[in-house]
Write an enzyme that holds these catalytic residues in place. Structure first.
Site, mmCIF file in Angstrom:
data_model
loop_
_atom_site.group_PDB
_atom_site.id
_atom_site.type_symbol
_atom_site.label_atom_id
_atom_site.label_comp_id
_atom_site.label_asym_id
_atom_site.label_seq_id
_atom_site.Cartn_x
_atom_site.Cartn_y
_atom_site.Cartn_z
ATOM 1 C CE1 TYR A 103 -4.204 -1.289 -0.323
ATOM 2 C CE2 TYR A 103 -3.629 -2.695 1.523
ATOM 3 C CZ TYR A 103 -4.478 -2.365 0.484
ATOM 4 O OH TYR A 103 -5.595 -3.121 0.245
ATOM 5 C CD GLU A 198 -1.179 -31.531 2.761
ATOM 6 O OE1 GLU A 198 -1.112 -32.764 2.806
ATOM 7 O OE2 GLU A 198 -1.721 -30.913 1.832
#
Length: 369
Positions: A103, A198
């Site tokens: 930004y 995972e």
């Protein structure tokens, strides 16, 4: 045990940024020459496996980003802009997120409708280029990111002035480390191994079942593709404390690739592999052969999609999947065209994964590397 990578300040990075801009921008302009940045190429054709340390490394192929080239001018401009933003953040002792950097860098160029950056991926890519040019990680720059990594188990760490006991995080709770794991001081560990999961949901189940307590281990997840804090923490636990690392994923090519990122690194972050990859990490499962050896019912086995098959063919060609064990698993996948999730073991009985599958495989040393 403490890390030696806490520099205690970021002044050295701001000095490197100033030197980079002086050399690549100001000096050529004063000499009326065309400014350019020179950096190592972060592409697939410029990575190699370092046989000595068994991780993906960046090669020596260099590229130039010239202000005079119309295709490269915008990237050149972004590099100057983002380097300046990071420089100012360090000088003002700020710790912006990589989203903040996006930004801050985003402006409409006066007199045009052109923005300096359009999407965050563009500024993220420049930050990685700066890591290569400066020899400093974004964590060392003080840039913050979302941390997906969660940890629970027999480990105490010191973070800032606080001491955290990772075995006392409340029911189902887990510790989330800081972006820069090198700032953690590992005080003591009484675990026998590290289990990397995972999937976040599977991690939560194992945590609720207190798998880590019953099996004296440290449980870690990054919820899918591993983030840098998870990878760095796992590497530290393996190399500094000698703990074996086991990785548990779905039985599909995407799960296998996630394991390989933990073990050997990734092409995109090959410049960070030495710091992040854990070459002694072991794949504990779920393997394709497990689907049949554990006789999973047909109604929990999933038919592979075209994308899975394409991915498996790609993995077969990667140098780090050339072991006989991996070639056998990938051949079996391509032959049967079937996959399974970790949770498929629940079809045998609830608790089968943590009470039988994992303890048996770890005890027997039935893993793949």
């Amino acid at each position: 045990m403490s890390s030696q990578s806490d520099y205690g300040g970021r002044e050295w990075i701001s000095e490197k940024i100033a030197q980079l801009l002086e050399k690549s921008v100001l000096k050529p302009l004063k000499a009326e020459k065309v400014p350019y940045f020179e950096l190592l190429s972060r592409t697939k054709d410029n990575v190699f496996i370092d046989e000595e340390i068994q991780v993906i490394r960046l090669g020596n192929k260099k590229i130039k980003r010239r202000l005079s080239n119309i295709d490269e001018a915008k990237t050149f401009m972004r590099t100057v802009l983002i380097a300046a933003i990071i420089y100012e953040a360090i000088k003002n002792n700020k710790y912006p997120t990589i989203r903040d950097i996006f930004y801050d860098a985003k402006h409409t160029i006066p007199g045009t409708d052109i923005d300096t950056v359009d999407v965050q991926a563009e500024s993220d890519n420049i930050i990685e280029d700066l890591e290569v040019m400066l020899g400093a990680s974004r964590e060392e720059m003080g840039l913050q990111t979302d941390v997906k990594c969660k940890v629970v188990g027999f480990m105490r760490v010191k973070s800032g002035r606080d001491i955290i006991d990772c075995s006392r995080q409340g029911e189902g709770g887990a510790y989330s480390p800081p972006t820069n794991v090198d700032r953690l001081e590992i005080l003591d560990v009484s675990a026998e191994y590290v289990l990397v999961v995972e999937k976040d949901a599977v991690f939560n189940t194992l945590n609720m079942e207190r798998y880590w307590e019953k099996n004296r281990c440290i449980l870690i997840t990054a919820g899918g593709q591993p983030d840098r804090p998870a990878r760095r923490l796992i590497k530290r636990l393996n190399e500094e404390l000698g703990l074996p690392v086991y990785v548990l994923t779905d039985a599909d090519p995407y799960g296998f690739y996630i394991y390989s990122v933990y073990r050997i690194g990734s092409i995109t972050l090959s410049h960070e592999s030495v710091r992040l990859a854990c070459p002694r990490a072991r794949f504990i499962g779920v393997s394709v052969s497990d689907i049949y050896e554990y006789n999973l019912p047909k109604n929990v086995i999933i038919k592979a999609k075209e994308a899975d098959i394409k991915r498996a063919i790609e993995l077969k060609s990667y140098p780090w999947f050339q072991s006989q064990a991996w070639q056998r698993e990938l051949d079996l996948f391509l032959e049967r065209k079937e996959k399974a999730e970790i949770e498929a073991f629940s079809s045998k009985s609830l608790g089968f994964l943590e009470e039988k599958y994992l303890p048996e495989k770890i005890k027997s040393g039935h893993y793949i590397m």
